[in-house]
Structure formats: C-alpha cells, structure tokens
Design a protein around this motif. Structure first.
Motif, mmCIF file in Angstrom:
data_model
loop_
_atom_site.group_PDB
_atom_site.id
_atom_site.type_symbol
_atom_site.label_atom_id
_atom_site.label_comp_id
_atom_site.label_asym_id
_atom_site.label_seq_id
_atom_site.Cartn_x
_atom_site.Cartn_y
_atom_site.Cartn_z
ATOM 1 N N GLU A 144 0.603 -1.197 -0.146
ATOM 2 C CA GLU A 144 -0.025 -0.077 0.060
ATOM 3 C C GLU A 144 0.928 1.270 -0.108
ATOM 4 N N LEU A 145 0.543 2.147 -0.943
ATOM 5 C CA LEU A 145 1.421 3.484 -1.270
ATOM 6 C C LEU A 145 0.761 4.576 -0.444
ATOM 7 N N ALA A 146 -0.462 4.794 -0.374
ATOM 8 C CA ALA A 146 -1.522 5.673 -0.004
ATOM 9 C C ALA A 146 -2.998 5.203 0.110
ATOM 10 N N GLN A 147 -3.555 6.054 1.380
ATOM 11 C CA GLN A 147 -4.939 5.853 1.462
ATOM 12 C C GLN A 147 -5.507 6.991 1.985
ATOM 13 N N VAL A 148 -6.598 7.568 1.219
ATOM 14 C CA VAL A 148 -7.230 8.822 1.947
ATOM 15 C C VAL A 148 -8.720 8.584 1.884
ATOM 16 N N ARG A 149 -9.322 9.337 2.706
ATOM 17 C CA ARG A 149 -10.941 9.126 2.942
ATOM 18 C C ARG A 149 -11.505 10.275 1.734
ATOM 19 N N VAL A 150 -12.308 9.761 1.377
ATOM 20 C CA VAL A 150 -13.117 10.704 0.094
ATOM 21 C C VAL A 150 -14.577 10.345 0.344
ATOM 22 N N SER A 151 -15.271 11.204 -0.291
ATOM 23 C CA SER A 151 -16.882 10.819 -0.102
ATOM 24 C C SER A 151 -17.499 9.791 -0.749
ATOM 25 N N ALA A 152 -18.601 9.323 -0.078
ATOM 26 C CA ALA A 152 -19.055 7.776 -0.753
ATOM 27 C C ALA A 152 -19.311 8.257 -2.347
ATOM 28 N N GLY A 153 -19.661 9.441 -2.737
ATOM 29 C CA GLY A 153 -20.018 9.826 -3.913
ATOM 30 C C GLY A 153 -18.992 10.102 -4.977
ATOM 31 N N PHE A 154 -17.629 9.772 -4.517
ATOM 32 C CA PHE A 154 -16.379 10.037 -5.218
ATOM 33 C C PHE A 154 -16.609 9.230 -6.562
ATOM 34 N N LYS A 155 -16.409 10.123 -7.638
ATOM 35 C CA LYS A 155 -16.185 9.648 -9.099
ATOM 36 C C LYS A 155 -15.083 8.889 -9.423
ATOM 37 N N PHE A 156 -15.045 7.580 -9.449
ATOM 38 C CA PHE A 156 -14.099 6.651 -9.167
ATOM 39 C C PHE A 156 -14.118 6.101 -10.764
ATOM 40 N N ASN A 157 -12.904 6.574 -11.491
ATOM 41 C CA ASN A 157 -12.726 5.995 -12.893
ATOM 42 C C ASN A 157 -11.361 6.206 -13.098
ATOM 43 N N LYS A 158 -10.861 5.644 -14.339
ATOM 44 C CA LYS A 158 -9.197 5.597 -14.539
ATOM 45 C C LYS A 158 -8.770 7.153 -14.415
ATOM 46 N N ALA A 159 -9.654 8.034 -15.192
ATOM 47 C CA ALA A 159 -8.953 9.474 -15.096
ATOM 48 C C ALA A 159 -8.748 9.912 -13.699
ATOM 49 N N SER A 160 -9.661 9.723 -12.801
ATOM 50 C CA SER A 160 -9.808 10.109 -11.361
ATOM 51 C C SER A 160 -8.633 9.544 -10.728
ATOM 52 N N ALA A 161 -8.374 8.366 -10.813
ATOM 53 C CA ALA A 161 -7.452 7.366 -10.145
ATOM 54 C C ALA A 161 -5.904 7.996 -10.661
ATOM 55 N N THR A 162 -6.050 7.987 -12.021
ATOM 56 C CA THR A 162 -4.622 8.652 -12.558
ATOM 57 C C THR A 162 -4.164 10.009 -12.054
ATOM 58 N N ALA A 163 -5.234 10.983 -12.092
ATOM 59 C CA ALA A 163 -5.129 12.157 -11.498
ATOM 60 C C ALA A 163 -4.465 12.220 -10.115
ATOM 61 N N TRP A 164 -5.286 11.238 -9.240
ATOM 62 C CA TRP A 164 -4.629 11.235 -7.948
ATOM 63 C C TRP A 164 -3.193 10.706 -7.869
ATOM 64 N N ILE A 165 -2.774 9.859 -8.485
ATOM 65 C CA ILE A 165 -1.558 9.070 -8.372
ATOM 66 C C ILE A 165 -0.374 10.246 -8.843
ATOM 67 N N GLU A 166 -0.747 10.856 -9.992
ATOM 68 C CA GLU A 166 0.048 12.038 -10.498
ATOM 69 C C GLU A 166 0.243 13.192 -9.577
ATOM 70 N N ASN A 167 -0.811 13.519 -8.833
ATOM 71 C CA ASN A 167 -0.786 14.502 -7.845
ATOM 72 C C ASN A 167 -0.356 14.038 -6.548
ATOM 73 N N GLU A 168 0.670 12.841 -6.460
ATOM 74 C CA GLU A 168 1.356 12.628 -5.384
ATOM 75 C C GLU A 168 0.366 12.009 -4.266
ATOM 76 N N PHE A 169 -0.711 11.483 -4.487
ATOM 77 C CA PHE A 169 -1.730 11.000 -3.579
ATOM 78 C C PHE A 169 -2.426 11.709 -2.760
ATOM 79 N N ARG A 170 -2.259 13.263 -3.097
ATOM 80 C CA ARG A 170 -2.959 14.199 -2.303
ATOM 81 C C ARG A 170 -4.364 13.796 -2.436
ATOM 82 N N ASN A 171 -5.125 14.436 -1.276
ATOM 83 C CA ASN A 171 -6.740 13.996 -1.391
ATOM 84 C C ASN A 171 -7.342 14.731 -2.423
ATOM 85 N N PRO A 172 -8.001 13.888 -3.510
ATOM 86 C CA PRO A 172 -8.375 14.552 -4.435
ATOM 87 C C PRO A 172 -9.768 15.318 -4.306
ATOM 88 N N GLU A 173 -10.454 15.456 -3.126
ATOM 89 C CA GLU A 173 -11.534 16.404 -3.266
ATOM 90 C C GLU A 173 -11.329 17.736 -2.477
#
Length: 173
Positions: A144-173
């Motif tokens: 495990e590299l990172a874990q963050v808490r997000v809203s239950a309605g977080f839009k989870f897809n390839k683009a959002s996951a890639t953006a999260w990784i490229e943003n050094e695992f900072r909370n995407p919300e």
C-alpha cells in the motif's frame, strides 16, 4: 396486510427465541438447519405461497408460489425434497445479493503508468450517519502506497485514479 407482516407475525407467535434449534416438519411449516419454510395464503389471489426465512433475519430471503394440493383448495404439504430445494434456492438468492452489494461497495482499477503499475481501490463504508469511501493505491508488489478518505459519491474512474497518483496521492477532493 403484506406477506412479510403475515409471515413475521406468524413466526414470532409460534417460535419463541429458544425454539430456533428445533427441527419442525409439518405440512405447512418446516424448520431445520437455520431455515424456516412457511406455506402461506397468497392474499392477492386464491393460491398459496412459500416463504423461506433464514434464522435471525427479519425478512424472508425468498417468497414464491406454492403448488395446490389435489383438492385444488389447500396447498401441497411440504416435504424433505421440497425443503432442501427451497433452502438451496434461498441460499443462492442471498449469495447473489451479497455479491452484488460487494461489487457496489468495492471497486478496483489497474493502471499501467509510464513509470509503474498500480492497483487503485475504492471501498465505500455505508455508515448510516456519515457514509464515506477509502481510496487506496498499491504498487505491483501489493504494497500500500497511500490511502485517503473521500466522499461516498467520489467519481471513481481511470482518469480520477490517474490524476490522484500523478498528484502524489493528495486528497482529490
């Protein structure tokens, strides 16, 4: 009165808490190995229905039509073969519901980015007061590299996951 109300009222009257371990084999009521089959009058028409209730559950796992007897007025009595078939069918229904719930609450994506492979999970925690989700990233070795808490309605897809990784695992919300 609904079928569920009818079933629950009848069961609570006839089965005190300590009677759940009894094996009952009556024409309209069978109970064994954690399941109860109850043949009930179908209030919507002149037929009969059978309800399968797993011990400890408030609602039936399965309610379906039941065969009329030879006199065409009363239900066919329950028997061992029918009971085993009903238990198997009701168990399969519960298993499919559990699988569907799991698929709704737990999702994974595999990403092949330029420098590494990742698995990203979204695990929804269905808390009644404050539902949320955990977004987790793992490397190719399943560390495990990172874990963050997000809203239950977080839009989870390839683009959002890639953006999260490229943003050094900072909370995407």
């Amino acid at each position: 009165m609904s079928v569920n109300t009818l079933i629950n009222d009848d069961v609570s009257e006839e089965f005190p808490e300590d009677a759940n371990d009894k094996c009952i084999q009556e024409p309209r009521l069978w109970s064994d190995k954690g399941w109860t089959a109850r043949v009930i009058k179908n209030e919507d028409d002149e037929g009969w229905a059978v309800a399968m209730i797993k011990d400890g559950e408030p609602e039936p796992a399965l309610v379906g039509p039941w065969t009329m007897g030879r006199d065409k007025k009363n239900p066919k009595p329950l028997d061992g073969t029918a009971f085993r078939t009903l238990v198997k069918t009701a168990s399969e229904v519960l298993r499919r519901h559990e699988q569907a719930l799991h698929a709704t609450l737990h999702r994974s994506l595999f990403l092949n980015l330029a420098d590494a492979d990742f698995r990203v999970n979204l695990d929804i925690v269905p808390d009644e007061d404050n539902p949320y989700a955990l977004l987790s990233a793992f490397d190719a070795a399943n560390v495990e590299l990172a874990q963050v808490r997000v809203s239950a309605g977080f839009k989870f897809n390839k683009a959002s996951a890639t953006a999260w990784i490229e943003n050094e695992f900072r909370n995407p919300e």
